[in-house]
Design a protein around this motif. Structure first.
Motif, PDB file in Angstrom:
ATOM      1  N   ARG A  48       0.815  -1.215   0.000  1.00  0.00           N
ATOM      2  CA  ARG A  48       0.000   0.000   0.000  1.00  0.00           C
ATOM      3  C   ARG A  48       0.848   1.264   0.000  1.00  0.00           C
ATOM      4  NH1 ARG A  48      -2.909   0.647   5.423  1.00  0.00           N
ATOM      5  NH2 ARG A  48      -0.908   1.615   5.932  1.00  0.00           N
ATOM      6  N   ASP A  49       1.927   1.266   0.784  1.00  0.00           N
ATOM      7  CA  ASP A  49       2.671   2.502   1.038  1.00  0.00           C
ATOM      8  C   ASP A  49       3.953   2.645   0.220  1.00  0.00           C
ATOM      9  OD1 ASP A  49       0.743   3.051   2.952  1.00  0.00           O
ATOM     10  OD2 ASP A  49       1.946   2.238   4.607  1.00  0.00           O
ATOM     11  N   ARG A  50       4.534   1.538  -0.226  1.00  0.00           N
ATOM     12  CA  ARG A  50       5.867   1.626  -0.828  1.00  0.00           C
ATOM     13  C   ARG A  50       5.929   1.143  -2.273  1.00  0.00           C
ATOM     14  NH1 ARG A  50       9.828  -1.253   3.338  1.00  0.00           N
ATOM     15  NH2 ARG A  50      11.332  -0.542   1.764  1.00  0.00           N
ATOM     16  N   VAL A  51       4.823   0.600  -2.773  1.00  0.00           N
ATOM     17  CA  VAL A  51       4.812   0.035  -4.127  1.00  0.00           C
ATOM     18  C   VAL A  51       3.619   0.595  -4.890  1.00  0.00           C
ATOM     19  CG1 VAL A  51       4.621  -2.092  -5.472  1.00  0.00           C
ATOM     20  CG2 VAL A  51       5.934  -2.087  -3.354  1.00  0.00           C
ATOM     21  N   GLY A  52       3.838   0.898  -6.163  1.00  0.00           N
ATOM     22  CA  GLY A  52       2.759   1.293  -7.046  1.00  0.00           C
ATOM     23  C   GLY A  52       2.598   0.264  -8.144  1.00  0.00           C
ATOM     24  N   PHE A  53       1.377   0.145  -8.674  1.00  0.00           N
ATOM     25  CA  PHE A  53       1.094  -0.858  -9.697  1.00  0.00           C
ATOM     26  C   PHE A  53       0.367  -0.232 -10.884  1.00  0.00           C
ATOM     27  CE2 PHE A  53       1.061  -3.091  -5.603  1.00  0.00           C
ATOM     28  CZ  PHE A  53       2.004  -4.089  -5.839  1.00  0.00           C
ATOM     29  N   VAL A  54       0.776  -0.640 -12.076  1.00  0.00           N
ATOM     30  CA  VAL A  54       0.055  -0.297 -13.299  1.00  0.00           C
ATOM     31  C   VAL A  54      -0.160  -1.593 -14.064  1.00  0.00           C
ATOM     32  CG1 VAL A  54       0.036   1.032 -15.441  1.00  0.00           C
ATOM     33  CG2 VAL A  54       1.155   1.978 -13.410  1.00  0.00           C
ATOM     34  N   PHE A  55      -1.426  -1.918 -14.350  1.00  0.00           N
ATOM     35  CA  PHE A  55      -1.753  -3.180 -14.992  1.00  0.00           C
ATOM     36  C   PHE A  55      -2.253  -2.948 -16.418  1.00  0.00           C
ATOM     37  CE2 PHE A  55      -2.398  -3.856 -10.419  1.00  0.00           C
ATOM     38  CZ  PHE A  55      -1.600  -4.964 -10.206  1.00  0.00           C
ATOM     39  N   GLN A  56      -2.185  -3.992 -17.212  1.00  0.00           N
ATOM     40  CA  GLN A  56      -2.647  -3.936 -18.602  1.00  0.00           C
ATOM     41  C   GLN A  56      -4.126  -3.571 -18.679  1.00  0.00           C
ATOM     42  OE1 GLN A  56      -1.562  -7.398 -20.872  1.00  0.00           O
ATOM     43  NE2 GLN A  56      -3.133  -7.082 -22.400  1.00  0.00           N
ATOM     44  N   SER A  57      -4.915  -4.027 -17.702  1.00  0.00           N
ATOM     45  CA  SER A  57      -6.366  -3.858 -17.744  1.00  0.00           C
ATOM     46  C   SER A  57      -6.861  -2.605 -17.021  1.00  0.00           C
ATOM     47  CB  SER A  57      -7.045  -5.090 -17.141  1.00  0.00           C
ATOM     48  OG  SER A  57      -6.575  -5.309 -15.821  1.00  0.00           O
ATOM     49  N   PHE A  58      -5.936  -1.696 -16.652  1.00  0.00           N
ATOM     50  CA  PHE A  58      -6.235  -0.407 -16.013  1.00  0.00           C
ATOM     51  C   PHE A  58      -6.674  -0.559 -14.555  1.00  0.00           C
ATOM     52  CE2 PHE A  58      -8.094   0.621 -20.468  1.00  0.00           C
ATOM     53  CZ  PHE A  58      -6.832   0.601 -21.030  1.00  0.00           C
ATOM     54  N   ASN A  59      -7.641  -1.465 -14.275  1.00  0.00           N
ATOM     55  CA  ASN A  59      -8.114  -1.720 -12.900  1.00  0.00           C
ATOM     56  C   ASN A  59      -8.650  -0.462 -12.224  1.00  0.00           C
ATOM     57  OD1 ASN A  59      -7.253  -4.295 -13.359  1.00  0.00           O
ATOM     58  ND2 ASN A  59      -6.002  -4.476 -11.526  1.00  0.00           N
ATOM     59  N   LEU A  60      -9.458   0.300 -12.949  1.00  0.00           N
ATOM     60  CA  LEU A  60     -10.111   1.463 -12.361  1.00  0.00           C
ATOM     61  C   LEU A  60     -11.486   1.081 -11.826  1.00  0.00           C
ATOM     62  CD1 LEU A  60      -9.286   4.170 -15.083  1.00  0.00           C
ATOM     63  CD2 LEU A  60      -7.954   3.541 -13.043  1.00  0.00           C
ATOM     64  N   VAL A  61     -11.942   1.815 -10.816  1.00  0.00           N
ATOM     65  CA  VAL A  61     -13.284   1.601 -10.263  1.00  0.00           C
ATOM     66  C   VAL A  61     -14.270   2.384 -11.123  1.00  0.00           C
ATOM     67  CG1 VAL A  61     -14.763   1.839  -8.252  1.00  0.00           C
ATOM     68  CG2 VAL A  61     -12.322   1.324  -7.955  1.00  0.00           C
ATOM     69  N   PRO A  62     -15.210   1.717 -11.802  1.00  0.00           N
ATOM     70  CA  PRO A  62     -16.048   2.402 -12.794  1.00  0.00           C
ATOM     71  C   PRO A  62     -16.970   3.474 -12.221  1.00  0.00           C
ATOM     72  CG  PRO A  62     -16.805   0.152 -12.443  1.00  0.00           C
ATOM     73  CD  PRO A  62     -15.492   0.271 -11.749  1.00  0.00           C
ATOM     74  N   THR A  63     -17.326   3.364 -10.946  1.00  0.00           N
ATOM     75  CA  THR A  63     -18.262   4.334 -10.362  1.00  0.00           C
ATOM     76  C   THR A  63     -17.566   5.572  -9.805  1.00  0.00           C
ATOM     77  OG1 THR A  63     -18.149   3.150  -8.250  1.00  0.00           O
ATOM     78  CG2 THR A  63     -19.940   2.559  -9.761  1.00  0.00           C
ATOM     79  N   LEU A  64     -16.238   5.585  -9.812  1.00  0.00           N
ATOM     80  CA  LEU A  64     -15.483   6.724  -9.293  1.00  0.00           C
ATOM     81  C   LEU A  64     -14.986   7.602 -10.430  1.00  0.00           C
ATOM     82  CD1 LEU A  64     -13.278   5.041  -6.521  1.00  0.00           C
ATOM     83  CD2 LEU A  64     -15.546   6.077  -6.296  1.00  0.00           C
ATOM     84  N   THR A  65     -14.830   8.884 -10.155  1.00  0.00           N
ATOM     85  CA  THR A  65     -14.247   9.786 -11.137  1.00  0.00           C
ATOM     86  C   THR A  65     -12.755   9.515 -11.275  1.00  0.00           C
ATOM     87  OG1 THR A  65     -13.697  11.489  -9.509  1.00  0.00           O
ATOM     88  CG2 THR A  65     -15.904  11.572 -10.488  1.00  0.00           C
TER      89      THR A  65
END
Length: 251
Positions: free
Chosen positions: A87-104
């Motif tokens: 949560r605090d020390r690693v960031g992730f970027v995935f092929q499928s974006f993994n965004l929450v559709p109901t959030l801006t």
């Protein structure tokens, strides 16, 4: 630029299954990944590149060997500490974006900080938003954004908490060539201007040509590396790798 090690694997082995069904995904891999550099992990299908990234990012547990993020030995951390590290020390970027559709877009970007109960640093948030060029789209939901814009939201989300390392798994895999180029330029800028450390799994020589260094895997082992790569050199090396990995030498 510092030459400190952001992540390190020592004698890393990962096996799946038992007996005759046992598959060795990683075979005693030892590799250092430098801080403030853009590193690609490449290799044929089944070479172990995604498994290596997942072990380095604390998303998977190796069968044996050690993994370090900075000075932290991941094998000595309990589940709670590993969750905090991701949560605090690693960031992730995935092929499928993994965004929450109901959030801006803005809410998606700030979601990791919200979960951690932290407020964004105003100056840093503004710098990240301007870097990805999304200021005019912050109130749009993912369905209102193009694929390239969604991936830029995912990149901003990975950056906003200032992680020690961002792990990117085929970040341009679902994008057209124009959008993919935009993401790669952004990742490159994140390293050069913002001092980020990025480790990217990719099969694309063009994507790998944006990095500082490539680590090549075959059959679960590190078989080669390349510094200051170009797409042409990477393509030639991948052709060699697909025919005879033992013929490769360090570049």
């Amino acid at each position: 630029m510092t030459t400190s090690v952001a992540a390190r694997a020592i004698g890393l082995t990962k096996a799946y299954g038992e007996g005759e069904a046992r598959v060795l995904a990683l075979d005693s891999v030892t590799v250092d990944l430098q801080a403030h550099q853009f590193t690609a992990i490449m290799g044929p299908s089944g070479s172990g590149k995604s498994t290596l990234m997942h072990c380095l990012a604390a998303l998977d547990t190796p069968t044996s060997g050690r993994v370090f993020l900075g000075d932290s030995n991941l094998g000595r951390l309990n589940d709670k500490k590993l969750t905090q590290l991701r949560r605090d020390r690693v960031g992730f970027v995935f092929q499928s974006f993994n965004l929450v559709p109901t959030l801006t877009a803005q809410e998606n970007i700030l979601l990791p900080l919200a979960i951690a109960g932290r407020d964004p640093e105003p100056g840093w948030f503004d710098e990240v938003i301007d870097t990805v060029g999304l200021r005019s789209r912050l109130q749009h939901r993912p369905s209102e954004l193009s694929g390239g814009q969604q991936q830029r939201v995912a990149c901003a989300r990975a950056l906003v908490s200032r992680p020690e390392v961002i792990f990117a798994d085929e970040p341009t895999g679902n994008l057209d060539s124009t959008s993919g180029s935009e993401i790669l330029r952004f990742l490159r800028h994140s390293v050069d201007a913002l001092g980020q450390t990025i480790v990217m799994v990719t099969h694309d020589p063009v994507a790998a040509g944006h990095t500082d260094r490539i680590v090549f895997l075959a059959d679960g082992r590190v078989v080669d590396e390349m510094h200051e790569p170009t797409a042409e050199r990477v393509l030639d090396r991948m052709r060699d790798l697909s025919t005879d990995p033992r013929a490769l030498g360090s570049a």
